[in-house]
Design a protein around this motif. Structure first.
Motif, PDB file in Angstrom:
ATOM      1  N   LEU A   1     -14.898  15.212  -9.820  1.00 19.99           N
ATOM      2  CA  LEU A   1     -13.625  15.849 -10.164  1.00 19.99           C
ATOM      3  C   LEU A   1     -12.575  15.621  -9.084  1.00 19.99           C
ATOM      4  CD1 LEU A   1     -12.092  17.616 -12.177  1.00 19.99           C
ATOM      5  CD2 LEU A   1     -13.000  19.610 -10.961  1.00 19.99           C
ATOM      6  N   SER A   2     -12.965  15.822  -7.837  1.00 25.00           N
ATOM      7  CA  SER A   2     -11.995  15.619  -6.757  1.00 25.00           C
ATOM      8  C   SER A   2     -11.585  14.153  -6.653  1.00 25.00           C
ATOM      9  CB  SER A   2     -12.535  16.132  -5.419  1.00 25.00           C
ATOM     10  OG  SER A   2     -13.577  15.325  -4.948  1.00 25.00           O
ATOM     11  N   TRP A   3     -12.513  13.244  -6.946  1.00 26.22           N
ATOM     12  CA  TRP A   3     -12.165  11.823  -6.928  1.00 26.22           C
ATOM     13  C   TRP A   3     -11.201  11.478  -8.042  1.00 26.22           C
ATOM     14  CZ3 TRP A   3     -10.919   8.092  -4.299  1.00 26.22           C
ATOM     15  CH2 TRP A   3     -10.741   6.832  -4.849  1.00 26.22           C
ATOM     16  N   ARG A   4     -11.414  12.033  -9.228  1.00 27.47           N
ATOM     17  CA  ARG A   4     -10.524  11.753 -10.355  1.00 27.47           C
ATOM     18  C   ARG A   4      -9.117  12.266 -10.053  1.00 27.47           C
ATOM     19  NH1 ARG A   4     -10.150   7.867 -12.537  1.00 27.47           N
ATOM     20  NH2 ARG A   4      -7.957   8.119 -12.214  1.00 27.47           N
ATOM     21  N   VAL A   5      -9.014  13.452  -9.448  1.00 24.47           N
ATOM     22  CA  VAL A   5      -7.703  13.984  -9.066  1.00 24.47           C
ATOM     23  C   VAL A   5      -7.050  13.053  -8.054  1.00 24.47           C
ATOM     24  CG1 VAL A   5      -6.538  15.882  -7.865  1.00 24.47           C
ATOM     25  CG2 VAL A   5      -8.249  16.378  -9.617  1.00 24.47           C
ATOM     26  N   THR A   6      -7.817  12.619  -7.064  1.00 23.12           N
ATOM     27  CA  THR A   6      -7.285  11.681  -6.066  1.00 23.12           C
ATOM     28  C   THR A   6      -6.800  10.399  -6.742  1.00 23.12           C
ATOM     29  OG1 THR A   6      -8.802  12.551  -4.406  1.00 23.12           O
ATOM     30  CG2 THR A   6      -7.831  10.399  -3.956  1.00 23.12           C
ATOM     31  N   GLY A   7      -7.605   9.866  -7.656  1.00 22.84           N
ATOM     32  CA  GLY A   7      -7.233   8.646  -8.377  1.00 22.84           C
ATOM     33  C   GLY A   7      -5.998   8.834  -9.237  1.00 22.84           C
ATOM     34  N   THR A   8      -5.887   9.987  -9.878  1.00 19.69           N
ATOM     35  CA  THR A   8      -4.731  10.259 -10.727  1.00 19.69           C
ATOM     36  C   THR A   8      -3.456  10.363  -9.899  1.00 19.69           C
ATOM     37  OG1 THR A   8      -6.114  11.375 -12.363  1.00 19.69           O
ATOM     38  CG2 THR A   8      -3.765  11.880 -12.407  1.00 19.69           C
ATOM     39  N   VAL A   9      -3.541  11.047  -8.777  1.00 18.55           N
ATOM     40  CA  VAL A   9      -2.370  11.137  -7.886  1.00 18.55           C
ATOM     41  C   VAL A   9      -1.968   9.744  -7.423  1.00 18.55           C
ATOM     42  CG1 VAL A   9      -1.593  11.956  -5.624  1.00 18.55           C
ATOM     43  CG2 VAL A   9      -2.805  13.500  -7.165  1.00 18.55           C
ATOM     44  N   ASP A  10      -2.935   8.931  -7.084  1.00 21.60           N
ATOM     45  CA  ASP A  10      -2.661   7.550  -6.687  1.00 21.60           C
ATOM     46  C   ASP A  10      -1.926   6.799  -7.797  1.00 21.60           C
ATOM     47  OD1 ASP A  10      -4.476   4.563  -6.593  1.00 21.60           O
ATOM     48  OD2 ASP A  10      -3.057   5.129  -5.036  1.00 21.60           O
ATOM     49  N   THR A  11      -2.415   6.920  -9.030  1.00 20.13           N
ATOM     50  CA  THR A  11      -1.790   6.247 -10.165  1.00 20.13           C
ATOM     51  C   THR A  11      -0.365   6.740 -10.393  1.00 20.13           C
ATOM     52  OG1 THR A  11      -3.932   5.929 -11.207  1.00 20.13           O
ATOM     53  CG2 THR A  11      -2.010   5.775 -12.634  1.00 20.13           C
ATOM     54  N   ILE A  12      -0.166   8.029 -10.296  1.00 20.13           N
ATOM     55  CA  ILE A  12       1.177   8.589 -10.487  1.00 20.13           C
ATOM     56  C   ILE A  12       2.143   8.042  -9.441  1.00 20.13           C
ATOM     57  CG2 ILE A  12       2.527  10.726 -10.344  1.00 20.13           C
ATOM     58  CD1 ILE A  12       0.058  12.117 -11.666  1.00 20.13           C
ATOM     59  N   ILE A  13       1.715   8.026  -8.195  1.00 23.90           N
ATOM     60  CA  ILE A  13       2.585   7.514  -7.125  1.00 23.90           C
ATOM     61  C   ILE A  13       2.925   6.047  -7.367  1.00 23.90           C
ATOM     62  CG2 ILE A  13       2.678   6.937  -4.668  1.00 23.90           C
ATOM     63  CD1 ILE A  13       1.031   9.538  -4.208  1.00 23.90           C
ATOM     64  N   ILE A  14       1.929   5.248  -7.688  1.00 21.22           N
ATOM     65  CA  ILE A  14       2.176   3.829  -7.960  1.00 21.22           C
ATOM     66  C   ILE A  14       3.085   3.672  -9.169  1.00 21.22           C
ATOM     67  CG2 ILE A  14       1.114   1.651  -8.660  1.00 21.22           C
ATOM     68  CD1 ILE A  14      -1.331   2.516  -6.980  1.00 21.22           C
ATOM     69  N   SER A  15       2.845   4.458 -10.227  1.00 22.90           N
ATOM     70  CA  SER A  15       3.665   4.374 -11.435  1.00 22.90           C
ATOM     71  C   SER A  15       5.119   4.753 -11.172  1.00 22.90           C
ATOM     72  CB  SER A  15       3.089   5.274 -12.526  1.00 22.90           C
ATOM     73  OG  SER A  15       1.818   4.806 -12.907  1.00 22.90           O
ATOM     74  N   LEU A  16       5.345   5.679 -10.264  1.00 21.16           N
ATOM     75  CA  LEU A  16       6.714   6.044  -9.912  1.00 21.16           C
ATOM     76  C   LEU A  16       7.421   4.916  -9.158  1.00 21.16           C
ATOM     77  CD1 LEU A  16       6.253   9.762  -8.851  1.00 21.16           C
ATOM     78  CD2 LEU A  16       7.411   8.901 -10.891  1.00 21.16           C
ATOM     79  N   ILE A  17       6.664   4.166  -8.407  1.00 18.74           N
ATOM     80  CA  ILE A  17       7.235   3.041  -7.657  1.00 18.74           C
ATOM     81  C   ILE A  17       7.476   1.843  -8.575  1.00 18.74           C
ATOM     82  CG2 ILE A  17       6.763   1.377  -5.816  1.00 18.74           C
ATOM     83  CD1 ILE A  17       5.198   3.667  -4.416  1.00 18.74           C
ATOM     84  N   VAL A  18       6.517   1.575  -9.445  1.00 23.64           N
ATOM     85  CA  VAL A  18       6.600   0.433 -10.362  1.00 23.64           C
ATOM     86  C   VAL A  18       7.077   0.940 -11.722  1.00 23.64           C
ATOM     87  CG1 VAL A  18       5.295  -1.442 -11.423  1.00 23.64           C
ATOM     88  CG2 VAL A  18       4.688  -0.674  -9.139  1.00 23.64           C
ATOM     89  N   THR A  19       8.013   0.275 -12.369  1.00 27.60           N
ATOM     90  CA  THR A  19       8.517   0.706 -13.676  1.00 27.60           C
ATOM     91  C   THR A  19       7.474   0.550 -14.768  1.00 27.60           C
ATOM     92  OG1 THR A  19       9.443  -1.442 -14.248  1.00 27.60           O
ATOM     93  CG2 THR A  19      10.860   0.053 -12.995  1.00 27.60           C
ATOM     94  N   GLY A  20       7.799   1.023 -15.983  1.00 29.79           N
ATOM     95  CA  GLY A  20       6.818   1.091 -17.049  1.00 29.79           C
ATOM     96  C   GLY A  20       6.700  -0.120 -17.959  1.00 29.79           C
ATOM     97  N   SER A  21       7.166  -1.275 -17.580  1.00 26.12           N
ATOM     98  CA  SER A  21       7.037  -2.446 -18.457  1.00 26.12           C
ATOM     99  C   SER A  21       5.576  -2.894 -18.550  1.00 26.12           C
ATOM    100  CB  SER A  21       7.906  -3.598 -17.955  1.00 26.12           C
ATOM    101  OG  SER A  21       7.313  -4.217 -16.840  1.00 26.12           O
ATOM    102  N   ILE A  22       5.273  -3.659 -19.597  1.00 26.41           N
ATOM    103  CA  ILE A  22       3.910  -4.136 -19.798  1.00 26.41           C
ATOM    104  C   ILE A  22       3.436  -4.986 -18.613  1.00 26.41           C
ATOM    105  CG2 ILE A  22       2.428  -5.579 -21.260  1.00 26.41           C
ATOM    106  CD1 ILE A  22       3.245  -2.897 -22.528  1.00 26.41           C
ATOM    107  N   LYS A  23       4.283  -5.904 -18.159  1.00 24.26           N
ATOM    108  CA  LYS A  23       3.912  -6.750 -17.020  1.00 24.26           C
ATOM    109  C   LYS A  23       3.661  -5.915 -15.769  1.00 24.26           C
ATOM    110  CE  LYS A  23       6.093 -11.075 -18.376  1.00 24.26           C
ATOM    111  NZ  LYS A  23       7.097 -12.083 -18.035  1.00 24.26           N
ATOM    112  N   LEU A  24       4.531  -4.952 -15.549  1.00 27.73           N
ATOM    113  CA  LEU A  24       4.355  -4.127 -14.365  1.00 27.73           C
ATOM    114  C   LEU A  24       3.196  -3.155 -14.529  1.00 27.73           C
ATOM    115  CD1 LEU A  24       8.064  -3.539 -13.337  1.00 27.73           C
ATOM    116  CD2 LEU A  24       6.400  -5.091 -12.329  1.00 27.73           C
ATOM    117  N   ALA A  25       2.887  -2.757 -15.756  1.00 31.52           N
ATOM    118  CA  ALA A  25       1.712  -1.918 -15.996  1.00 31.52           C
ATOM    119  C   ALA A  25       0.448  -2.668 -15.594  1.00 31.52           C
ATOM    120  CB  ALA A  25       1.648  -1.492 -17.456  1.00 31.52           C
ATOM    121  N   ALA A  26       0.416  -3.967 -15.876  1.00 35.05           N
ATOM    122  CA  ALA A  26      -0.706  -4.789 -15.444  1.00 35.05           C
ATOM    123  C   ALA A  26      -0.775  -4.846 -13.918  1.00 35.05           C
ATOM    124  CB  ALA A  26      -0.596  -6.191 -16.024  1.00 35.05           C
TER     125      ALA A  26
END
Length: 70
Positions: free
Chosen positions: A12-37
């Motif tokens: 559970l704590s790892w998933r939270v850590t991973g989700t926070v990581d994804t959110i931070i990266i997603s905020l930096i990178v826009t939501g296009s398909i290429k950038l999602a990859a």
């Protein structure tokens, strides 16, 4: 040996850590398909490093550990 509750808490704590990581990266990178990859590729690297440090931190936490008699 770890108990089931310790393993669950770690997962559970790892998933939270991973989700926070994804959110931070997603905020930096826009939501296009290429950038999602790009986010996916980046996650492989960052989450591997974060997992290593996460596991090392859990080694210092006694919660849920069973000791065995010698």
């Amino acid at each position: 040996m770890d108990t089931h509750s310790r393993s669950f808490a770690k997962a559970l704590s790892w998933r939270v850590t991973g989700t926070v990581d994804t959110i931070i990266i997603s905020l930096i990178v826009t939501g296009s398909i290429k950038l999602a990859a790009a986010i996916g590729v980046t996650e492989v690297i960052t989450k591997s490093l974060l997992y290593y440090f996460h596991e090392r931190a859990w080694l210092k936490i006694p919660y849920g550990r069973k000791t065995t008699a010698v």
